[in-house]
Enzyme design. Sequence first.
Site, short mmCIF file in Angstrom:
data_model
loop_
_atom_site.label_atom_id
_atom_site.label_comp_id
_atom_site.label_asym_id
_atom_site.label_seq_id
_atom_site.Cartn_x
_atom_site.Cartn_y
_atom_site.Cartn_z
N LYS A 10 0.84 -1.21 0.00
CA LYS A 10 0.00 0.00 0.00
C LYS A 10 0.88 1.26 0.00
CE LYS A 10 -3.18 0.16 3.22
NZ LYS A 10 -3.97 0.46 4.45
N LYS A 29 3.14 -2.14 11.24
CA LYS A 29 1.83 -2.05 11.90
C LYS A 29 2.00 -2.46 13.35
CE LYS A 29 -2.52 -1.13 10.95
NZ LYS A 29 -3.08 -0.29 9.87
N ASP A 76 -5.50 3.64 13.77
CA ASP A 76 -6.25 2.58 13.07
C ASP A 76 -7.47 2.34 13.97
OD1 ASP A 76 -5.82 0.51 10.69
OD2 ASP A 76 -6.65 -0.65 12.33
N ASN A 125 -13.75 6.43 11.75
CA ASN A 125 -13.06 7.47 10.98
C ASN A 125 -13.22 7.27 9.47
OD1 ASN A 125 -10.20 8.04 9.50
ND2 ASN A 125 -10.78 9.71 10.85
P1 NDP Z 1 -12.51 3.26 13.95
O1 NDP Z 1 -12.09 2.67 15.22
O2 NDP Z 1 -12.61 4.73 13.81
O3 NDP Z 1 -13.90 2.64 13.48
C1 NDP Z 1 -14.07 1.28 13.30
C2 NDP Z 1 -15.51 0.99 12.94
O4 NDP Z 1 -15.63 -0.39 12.57
C3 NDP Z 1 -16.45 1.19 14.12
O5 NDP Z 1 -17.71 1.55 13.64
C4 NDP Z 1 -16.46 -0.18 14.76
O6 NDP Z 1 -17.62 -0.43 15.54
C5 NDP Z 1 -16.41 -1.08 13.54
N1 NDP Z 1 -15.72 -2.33 13.90
C6 NDP Z 1 -14.49 -2.47 14.44
N2 NDP Z 1 -14.18 -3.75 14.67
C7 NDP Z 1 -15.25 -4.44 14.28
C8 NDP Z 1 -15.54 -5.81 14.26
N3 NDP Z 1 -14.66 -6.74 14.71
N4 NDP Z 1 -16.75 -6.18 13.76
C9 NDP Z 1 -17.61 -5.24 13.29
N5 NDP Z 1 -17.39 -3.92 13.29
C10 NDP Z 1 -16.23 -3.53 13.77
O7 NDP Z 1 -11.48 2.67 12.86
P2 NDP Z 1 -11.15 3.21 11.40
O8 NDP Z 1 -12.34 3.81 10.78
O9 NDP Z 1 -9.91 3.99 11.49
O10 NDP Z 1 -10.79 1.84 10.65
C11 NDP Z 1 -11.74 1.08 9.94
C12 NDP Z 1 -11.03 0.18 8.95
O11 NDP Z 1 -10.29 0.97 8.02
C13 NDP Z 1 -10.01 -0.80 9.55
O12 NDP Z 1 -9.99 -1.97 8.77
C14 NDP Z 1 -8.69 -0.06 9.37
O13 NDP Z 1 -7.59 -0.95 9.35
C15 NDP Z 1 -8.92 0.57 8.01
N6 NDP Z 1 -8.09 1.73 7.68
C16 NDP Z 1 -8.02 2.82 8.50
C17 NDP Z 1 -7.27 3.91 8.13
C18 NDP Z 1 -7.22 5.16 8.94
O14 NDP Z 1 -6.57 6.12 8.50
N7 NDP Z 1 -7.88 5.25 10.10
C19 NDP Z 1 -6.47 3.90 6.89
C20 NDP Z 1 -6.67 2.74 6.06
C21 NDP Z 1 -7.44 1.70 6.47
P3 NDP Z 1 -17.65 -0.09 17.11
O15 NDP Z 1 -17.94 1.36 17.22
O16 NDP Z 1 -18.73 -0.96 17.64
O17 NDP Z 1 -16.31 -0.47 17.65
O1 2IT Z 2 -4.17 0.98 7.36
C1 2IT Z 2 -3.68 2.13 7.22
O2 2IT Z 2 -3.20 2.50 6.15
C2 2IT Z 2 -3.74 3.05 8.37
N1 2IT Z 2 -4.29 2.69 9.40
C3 2IT Z 2 -3.10 4.40 8.28
C4 2IT Z 2 -1.62 4.30 8.51
C5 2IT Z 2 -0.89 5.61 8.63
O3 2IT Z 2 0.32 5.51 8.92
O4 2IT Z 2 -1.43 6.69 8.43
#
Ligand code: NDP
Ligand code: 2IT
Length: 460
Positions: free
Chosen positions: A128, A140, A180, A255
């Site tokens: 990525k 990570k 994350d 997020n």
């Molecule tokens: P957040 O913690 O902000 O939000 C996660 C969301 O997913 C919440 O609504 C949560 O529900 C739900 N969730 C988490 N775990 C589970 C599970 N086991 N089963 C069902 N729902 C679940 O995380 P992000 O939005 O940052 O991350 C979401 C995804 O995006 C992840 O896969 C992460 O790796 C990926 N990602 C994030 C990036 C970033 O910049 N933040 C960048 C690239 C990818 P609840 O509120 O109930 O916990």
């Molecule tokens: O899965 C991802 O790419 C992230 N959670 C963001 C990583 C970062 O360093 O901004």
Amino acid sequence: MTTILESKTAETTIANSYINEVFETVKKRNANESEFHQAVKEIFDSLAPVFAKHPQYMEHSILERIVEPERIIIFRVPWVDDNGKVQVNRGFRVQFNSAIGPYKGGLRFHPSVNLSIIKFLGFEQILKNSLTGQPIGGGKGGSDFDPKGKSDGEIMRFTQSFMMELSRHIGPDIDVPAGDIGVGAREIGYMFGQYRRIRGAYEAGVLTGKGLGYGGSLTRTEATGYGVVYFVQEMLKDKGLDFKGSTVVVSGSGNVSIYAIDKATQLGAKVVACSDSNGYIYDPNGINLETVKRLKEVERKRISEYVNEHHEALYIEGCSGIWSIPCDIALPCATQNEIDSTSAKTLVSNGVKAVVEGANMPSTLDAIDVFLKNNILFGPAKAANAGGVAVSALEMAQNSARLSWKFEEVDEKLQQIMKNIYQNSVKAAEEYGYPGNLVVGANIAGFLKVANAMVTQGVI
Ligand code: NDP
Ligand code: 2IT
């Protein structure tokens, strides 16, 4: 086990048998790490045409080396809860590959976190980060700590203890963590404070996703979700389609989901559903994002509470049912393996046009097969959600230059990066004989840059 690519030539057959052999070793050496095996399998299956065309990568044992993290750190995280009781969690940092830059990747705090999950995330992050075109390696980390229901004081004490050990292993030119699942602005703030105190120096570039008042970048908060939607825009544009008037389903309400909903709505889509780990809401009028943001970001409540304020909306217990809602575009933005082949078939039979991954590895290998075989536009995570880490690298650049760029400036760069990732993935898929297959294209485009750097730098 799914095979994404079928053997086409004698060279591909040799490449396939090399890949299978290395994959067997990966399974043996990393027993019981099913998520890691899954991520490796998807990438390996895409690389057969590369090894068929360039056998020198086999001679340099690139696969054997790239699947072995450069370093894994596992540590005890003791902390005291509000009742004065000592709690112990486990911390992880996997420094996977630094061939093209310092290790870079988020930290996940969730009770399900284990070595397999951190390794799958770290492995995907290598490719990525390479796809972003920026000088960042892959890493990570995280902990099995559960932030749900914890007070601010407990979060602070846990993150300070976590950073006490992590600080020995990171630095602006060594390894740069970010957020994350379960790690957002609050956690990054506490971790940055503790790092600064331990180091006795203001090394702003040691973490990204920082607050705007102390070295953060405008647009980083929005970057992953906005980036996913910019990526979808490119995919749709190629088919003469756009977001206007489309019905969209986004899983999660964190997020990534919030800013994917935001941008898709700005572009004229109606987002009718989102979820959390307990269940999902369906709002035929289109999700009211202000309510979701307040409930999830400020009040840290359950998404079920949405229906108390929006009476035409429905709440349904359980997460996977969200994929039974008919939609044009599905954006899984919650977590790994949230779409299995059954959900994928339901999406297809309900007429979905595009499925684009905001979360990391949200589709099982069988689900990906269903999408590809049915010619659904499919955007794989490592390409589609790279906007977050891309803007993290822009945050590092601003920290090094001691400058802050304007929102529009960063957003413009993000859009350009997402376009480049899309175009480079399309080009690689075509060049290696799988036109239109972005899984193959993204894996190949990301892999080549890292593999070439590894070859050039010798056996290390
Ligand atoms: P957040 O913690 O902000 O939000 C996660 C969301 O997913 C919440 O609504 C949560 O529900 C739900 N969730 C988490 N775990 C589970 C599970 N086991 N089963 C069902 N729902 C679940 O995380 P992000 O939005 O940052 O991350 C979401 C995804 O995006 C992840 O896969 C992460 O790796 C990926 N990602 C994030 C990036 C970033 O910049 N933040 C960048 C690239 C990818 P609840 O509120 O109930 O916990
Ligand atoms: O899965 C991802 O790419 C992230 N959670 C963001 C990583 C970062 O360093 O901004």
